[in-house]
Design an enzyme around this catalytic site. Structure first.
Site, PDB file in Angstrom:
ATOM      1  N   ASP A   1       4.884  -3.089   5.001  1.00  0.00           N
ATOM      2  CA  ASP A   1       6.097  -3.431   4.173  1.00  0.00           C
ATOM      3  C   ASP A   1       7.546  -3.624   4.934  1.00  0.00           C
ATOM      4  OD1 ASP A   1       3.851  -4.040   2.722  1.00  0.00           O
ATOM      5  OD2 ASP A   1       4.889  -2.871   0.948  1.00  0.00           O
TER       6      ASP A   1
ATOM      7  N   LYS B   1      -0.132  -8.520   0.279  1.00  0.00           N
ATOM      8  CA  LYS B   1      -0.855  -7.767  -0.377  1.00  0.00           C
ATOM      9  C   LYS B   1       0.107  -7.850  -1.775  1.00  0.00           C
ATOM     10  CE  LYS B   1       1.520  -3.313   0.681  1.00  0.00           C
ATOM     11  NZ  LYS B   1       2.342  -3.279  -0.601  1.00  0.00           N
TER      12      LYS B   1
ATOM     13  N   CYS C   1       4.472   2.290  -1.433  1.00  0.00           N
ATOM     14  CA  CYS C   1       3.319   1.576  -0.812  1.00  0.00           C
ATOM     15  C   CYS C   1       2.702   2.214   0.183  1.00  0.00           C
ATOM     16  CB  CYS C   1       3.917   0.241  -0.290  1.00  0.00           C
ATOM     17  SG  CYS C   1       4.388  -1.110  -1.720  1.00  0.00           S
TER      18      CYS C   1
HETATM   19  C1  C5J Z   1       7.135  -0.621  -1.261  1.00  0.00           C
HETATM   20  C2  C5J Z   1       8.158  -0.651  -3.505  1.00  0.00           C
HETATM   21  N1  C5J Z   1       6.735  -1.382  -0.217  1.00  0.00           N
HETATM   22  N2  C5J Z   1       8.658   0.181  -3.229  1.00  0.00           N
HETATM   23  N3  C5J Z   1       7.318  -1.144  -2.209  1.00  0.00           N
HETATM   24  O1  C5J Z   1       6.994   0.563  -1.006  1.00  0.00           O
HETATM   25  O2  C5J Z   1       8.132  -1.289  -4.590  1.00  0.00           O
END
Ligand code: C5J
Length: 226
Positions: free
Chosen positions: A28, A133, A166
C-alpha cells in the site's frame, strides 16, 4: 538467485530464505497514504512520517530486482461501485472525507483514481504482481495465495504502510497460511511510531510467533555477498 541465504542478526533468531522461493511484498505505498490530500491525511495523520521510508523501500526494491526476485505490490482500493466496501468500513474514519468520496486526489481509496496509485518513486515494473485488496490484509478477497503458490513462493519479505494496520494484518494472514515471513524494519512505517515499535515486538515475540524482522541493510548485504 537460487541458494539459501541466512540473516544471522534477524530478530528473534537467524532467518533463512532462498530468493528463488521468496517474494518481496510492498504493502500500500499509495498516494492516498503517503501524499497530502489523501485518505491518511484526511484522518488527521502526518504523512511526512511515511514519506521518510520511501528511499529505503526503493533501495530494497532495486536490490531485490537485481537478483530477479518476485515482487508483489498491494493497493488498498475498492471498486468504484463500492460493492466490496462494507458500510461498517466506509462509515468509520473521517466524517468529512470517506472512502469513495471525491477528495483532492480523486475518489478516496477507489481503484483507478489518482490517490489509489502507487507513488511514482516505487512504481511497479512490468511483470511485477499488483493486487488491489478490499481489506487491510492482502489475502482477504484477493487471489494472492494462488499467485504466490503458483510461483513456488514459501517466504515473504514485507515492507510498506502502515506497520500496525495493513502490514501487520497481511503478515498475520500469511503466517496462518504457512508462509515464513520477515518484516523489514526500516522499510515499514506508521503514523504512530509507538504503534510501529509495538507491532515489531508483537510479531517477533514468543519465538517468532508471526515471523522475523531485520533491517534492510542485512537483506541487501546478504544478497550482495551471495
Ligand atoms: C493501511 C490503513 N494500508 N491504515 N491502511 O495500513 O488504513
Amino acid at each position: 538467485m537460487n541458494k539459501p541465504l541466512t540473516l544471522a542478526t534477524a530478530t528473534p533468531f537467524p532467518y533463512t530464505f532462498n530468493p528463488a522461493h521468496t517474494a518481496l511484498v510492498v504493502i500500500d505505498m499509495q498516494r492516498d497514504f503517503i501524499e497530502a490530500g489523501g485518505f491518511g491525511a484526511s484522518l488527521g495523520n502526518d504523512v511526512t512520517l511515511l514519506q521518510a521510508i520511501v528511499p529505503t523501500v526503493r533501495r530494497m526494491l532495486d536490490a531485490w530486482r537485481s537478483v530477479g526476485g518476485v515482487v508483489l505490490h498491494t493497493r488498498e482500493a475498492h471498486r468504484p461501485d463500492l460493492s466490496d466496501c462494507p458500510p461498517a468500513k466506509r462509515l468509520r474514519g473521517s466524517p468529512t472525507l470517506r472512502i469513495g468520496d471525491v477528495g483532492p486526489m480523486g475518489r478516496v481509496l477507489i481503484a483507478g483514481e489518482h490517490g489509489a496509485e502507487i507513488i511514482p518513486e516505487l512504481a511497479p515494473l512490468p511483470g511485477e504482481l499488483v493486487v488491489d485488496k478490499p481489506g487491510k490484509g492482502m489475502f482477504y478477497g484477493t487471489t494472492v495465495d494462488a499467485l504466490l503458490s503458483h510461483r513456488g513462493i514459501t517466504h515473504l519479505l514485507f515492507m510498506g504502510v502502515t506497520t500496525e494496520v495493513c502490514v501487520q494484518t497481511s503478515m498475520r494472514e500469511a503466517n496462518d497460511r504457512g508462509y515464513e515471513c520477515l518484516l523489514i524494519e526500516d522499510g515499514t512505517e506508521s503514523y504512530f511510531p509507538e504503534f510501529k515499535a509495538a507491532a515489531l515486538a508483537m510479531l517477533t515475540a514468543q519465538g517468532a510467533i508471526v515471523g522475523w524482522s531485520a533491517p534492510s541493510s542485512a537483506v541487501i548485504q546478504a544478497l550482495q555477498s551471495a
